[in-house]
Design a protein around this motif. Structure first.
Motif, short mmCIF file in Angstrom:
data_model
loop_
_atom_site.label_atom_id
_atom_site.label_comp_id
_atom_site.label_asym_id
_atom_site.label_seq_id
_atom_site.Cartn_x
_atom_site.Cartn_y
_atom_site.Cartn_z
N ILE A 117 -12.29 -13.51 -23.32
CA ILE A 117 -12.52 -12.17 -23.87
C ILE A 117 -13.99 -12.12 -24.30
O ILE A 117 -14.47 -13.02 -24.98
N THR A 118 -14.70 -11.07 -23.92
CA THR A 118 -16.09 -10.91 -24.35
C THR A 118 -16.26 -9.53 -24.99
O THR A 118 -15.71 -8.54 -24.50
N ILE A 119 -17.03 -9.50 -26.09
CA ILE A 119 -17.24 -8.25 -26.82
C ILE A 119 -18.74 -8.08 -27.04
O ILE A 119 -19.42 -8.99 -27.52
N VAL B 276 -12.18 -8.64 -20.36
CA VAL B 276 -11.16 -9.68 -20.30
C VAL B 276 -11.04 -10.18 -18.87
O VAL B 276 -11.12 -9.39 -17.92
N GLY B 277 -10.88 -11.48 -18.70
CA GLY B 277 -10.69 -12.07 -17.38
C GLY B 277 -9.57 -13.10 -17.42
O GLY B 277 -9.50 -13.91 -18.35
N VAL B 278 -8.68 -13.06 -16.42
CA VAL B 278 -7.56 -14.00 -16.35
C VAL B 278 -7.45 -14.56 -14.94
O VAL B 278 -8.01 -14.01 -13.99
N GLU B 279 -6.68 -15.65 -14.81
CA GLU B 279 -6.46 -16.29 -13.51
C GLU B 279 -5.07 -16.90 -13.48
O GLU B 279 -4.60 -17.44 -14.48
N TYR C 195 -14.90 -15.34 -26.21
CA TYR C 195 -13.80 -16.21 -26.63
C TYR C 195 -13.13 -16.81 -25.40
O TYR C 195 -12.70 -16.07 -24.50
N TRP C 196 -13.01 -18.14 -25.37
CA TRP C 196 -12.28 -18.82 -24.31
C TRP C 196 -10.91 -19.21 -24.85
O TRP C 196 -10.80 -19.80 -25.93
N LEU C 197 -9.86 -18.89 -24.08
CA LEU C 197 -8.50 -19.12 -24.53
C LEU C 197 -7.89 -20.35 -23.85
O LEU C 197 -8.38 -20.82 -22.82
#
Length: 580
Positions: free
Chosen positions: A535-537, A550-553, A527-529
């Motif tokens: 978020i990847t499952i 989960v990855g954030v920047e 999922y791209w926000l």
């Protein structure tokens, strides 16, 4: 108890040639239906990296019979080859775990019964050396007996293809199908070891492979002058965590010119009990306890650890207050990548068609770094075999030149003379990176901060939900079905702008339009926000877990951490909802 399960259990108890240890275990579970169901109610299956399981008696356990079945599957595949390919044989290696040597020789005996030659190591060797041996010896396949970083109760069986990468899905499926055909595990033929030696169907290898590997490893480091001037004084601690990296790792570092490192003595003993840490996993802080103690005593700049089969590497950096902080797999990969590309550019050896390869669950910081140096990025599914597959494609097409490959799960590859994760190469390179910053009056911790200031603050986290027992797979499948049947339009009050479903190979955009994804089929959702986070499952291919990534920047460290914390909290809430 299910009659079929009971019948299989009784068949095992009646087997006359059953090893004494397995006989005792079978007798001990006689009055425990749950234990019998767990041991015989399912079979070990191949995942992204082969099969892995608890050592013991039963179809759902690692033992000589399930290993023979897997080897029989490979032998049946090779029986279909032309005589020249079949004659190339199989390279076999093993780690220091319980049963590893026995499983390796049983594999060779099964292959030998089919007239297939084996090249088996004289003692424990790491995964990257097995991958290299397949290529160096030009064998058709390779077998590595290992459970990687799992606890002492586990072992595993990994099959490699002729390019040195993990066996591709097509061939792996044939092996699995063939192994299932060999359903009578006690009828699988095993040749006598002495007969195989006489017939030249079993060859012992070791130092010859070590030397050839080390000759290639000499080419890993980029700035030899830096290592000669600074690397010889760089203080760091290395631990092989009781595993197969102890000898080749020490020799590789010394050959490269690093003279001032220390080994963690207790963890340099190859011990299948892993007595100093219950989890020989370099991503866990407890595995670093002894290295931290030693690091403080000698003032080490960095601590480096490799897991028992030396395909994964973890590290801890000294902070300004003298304490050590563990680096994540994404941080280790990013700092190595940033150094590799800038060092090659400075030396004038960075190719115009350079490319890096990473898994879809790994940090986007790497993409940003690669873009800065005009290097392309290729994303692939989780599993290093997909990175190896891309390297092979690059070599055949000549469109790109491989520069670096990695997965967030602490696996990296610098030079492609190996086609799997290589913690030995990574140890050599990370030591050079630390020397680079030391030459500038900085620690590797300082280097990380400098990198974040240049590219932005990236934070990632992986959360695993364990599903043990016979119904574990069904529960994991139900979770993925639930997510597909009830799509998320937002996550933690942030809009979902696109969803990538790798099982259907489609990307669904916010406006409802669909695009195709050019990747193999896999049970993964990403999922791209709206804020650029993702978020990847996915269910794990080797363990009974569903993994949430989960990855954030953000340009601010505090904001990046706050955003990560928000999404991690939301993931735990999602897990609770999905497992009600």
């Amino acid at each position: 108890m299910d009659e079929k399960i009971k019948s299989i259990y009784e068949q095992w108890r009646a087997e006359e040639d059953m090893p004494a240890g397995l006989k005792r275990e079978l007798a001990a579970m006689a009055d425990d239906e749950d234990q019998i169901n767990d041991a015989f109610g399912a079979t070990l299956s191949f995942g992204t990296a082969g099969m892995r399981g608890i050592i013991g008696a039963g179809l759902n356990r690692m033992n000589i019979y399930t290993v023979r079945q897997a080897a029989e599957g490979l032998a049946m595949l090779m029986d279909q080859l032309d005589s020249a390919d079949k004659a190339r044989g199989v390279a076999i290696s093993f780690d220091p775990r319980y049963g590893s040597r026995e499983f390796a020789y049983n594999s060779a005996q099964v292959l030998g019964a089919h007239g297939i030659k084996s090249f088996i190591v004289d003692d424990i060797r790491p995964v990257p050396e097995l991958s290299f041996a397949v290529r160096h010896l030009h064998t058709y396949a390779g077998i590595m007996i290992t459970a990687s970083h799992n606890p002492k109760q586990y072992n595993g069986f990994k099959i490699y293809g002729e390019d040195g990468g993990q066996m591709p899905p097509k061939e792996s499926a044939i092996i699995t199908e063939s192994a299932h055909q060999a359903s009578d595990l006690f009828a699988i033929k095993v040749a006598d070891i002495h007969d195989l030696r006489k017939q030249h169907l079993l060859t012992i290898v070791g130092e010859d492979i070590d030397q050839a590997y080390l000759d290639e490893a000499k080419k890993v480091n980029i700035n030899e002058e830096l290592i000669q001037n600074v690397g010889k004084d760089l203080k760091f601690v290395y631990s092989p965590l009781h595993g197969a990296g102890k000898n080749i790792g020490r020799r590789a570092l010394s050959t490269a010119g690093f003279k001032n490192f220390e080994m963690v003595t207790e963890q340099t003993i190859a011990d299948p009990e892993f007595p100093t840490t219950p989890h020989p996993n370099p991503e866990y802080r407890e595995a670093f306890d002894l290295a931290i103690q030693q690091g403080k005593q000698v003032g080490a700049d960095i601590l480096i650890e490799t897991d028992p089969d030396a395909d994964r590497l973890g590290a801890a950096v000294r902070q300004p207050d003298g304490e050590y902080k563990l680096m994540t797999g994404n941080q280790i990969a990013s700092v190595m990548l940033n150094y590799i590309l800038q060092a090659k550019k400075a030396k004038g050896i960075l190719p115009d068609n350079g490319i890096i390869v990473k898994s879809i669950v790994s940090t986007e910081l790497a993409t940003k770094i690669a873009n800065h140096y005009n290097v392309d990025t290729k994303n692939v599914l989780t599993g290093f075999k997909y990175i190896a597959e891309q390297i092979k494609n690059f070599e055949e097409s000549h469109q790109h030149t491989f520069q670096f490959g990695f997965e967030e799960s602490y696996g990296y590859l610098i030079r492609p003379f190996v086609r799997d994760k290589d913690a030995i190469q990574s140890t050599m390179m990370l030591a050079e990176v630390a020397a680079y910053y030391k030459d500038r009056g900085m620690t590797l911790y300082d280097g990380l901060q400098e990198m974040y200031q240049q590219y932005g603050y990236f934070e990632e986290e992986t959360i695993s939900k364990l599903f043990e027992g016979l119904d574990g797979k069904q529960k994991m499948a139900a979770i993925m079905d639930s997510l597909r049947n009830d799509p998320m339009n937002e996550f933690a009050d942030t809009k979902v702008v696109s969803v990538e479903d790798f099982e259907t190979a489609t990307r669904t955009l916010e406006n409802g339009q669909n695009e195709s994804i050019d990747m193999p089929q896999s049970n993964v959702l990403k999922y791209w926000l709206a804020d650029g986070s993702w978020i990847t499952i996915r269910p794990s291919g080797t363990e009974p877990k569903v993994k949430f990534y989960v990855g954030v920047e953000d340009q601010s460290k505090d904001k990046s951490i706050a955003r990560l914390d928000k999404y991690v909290k939301a993931i735990y809430e999602l897990i609770a909802k999905l497992t009600e």
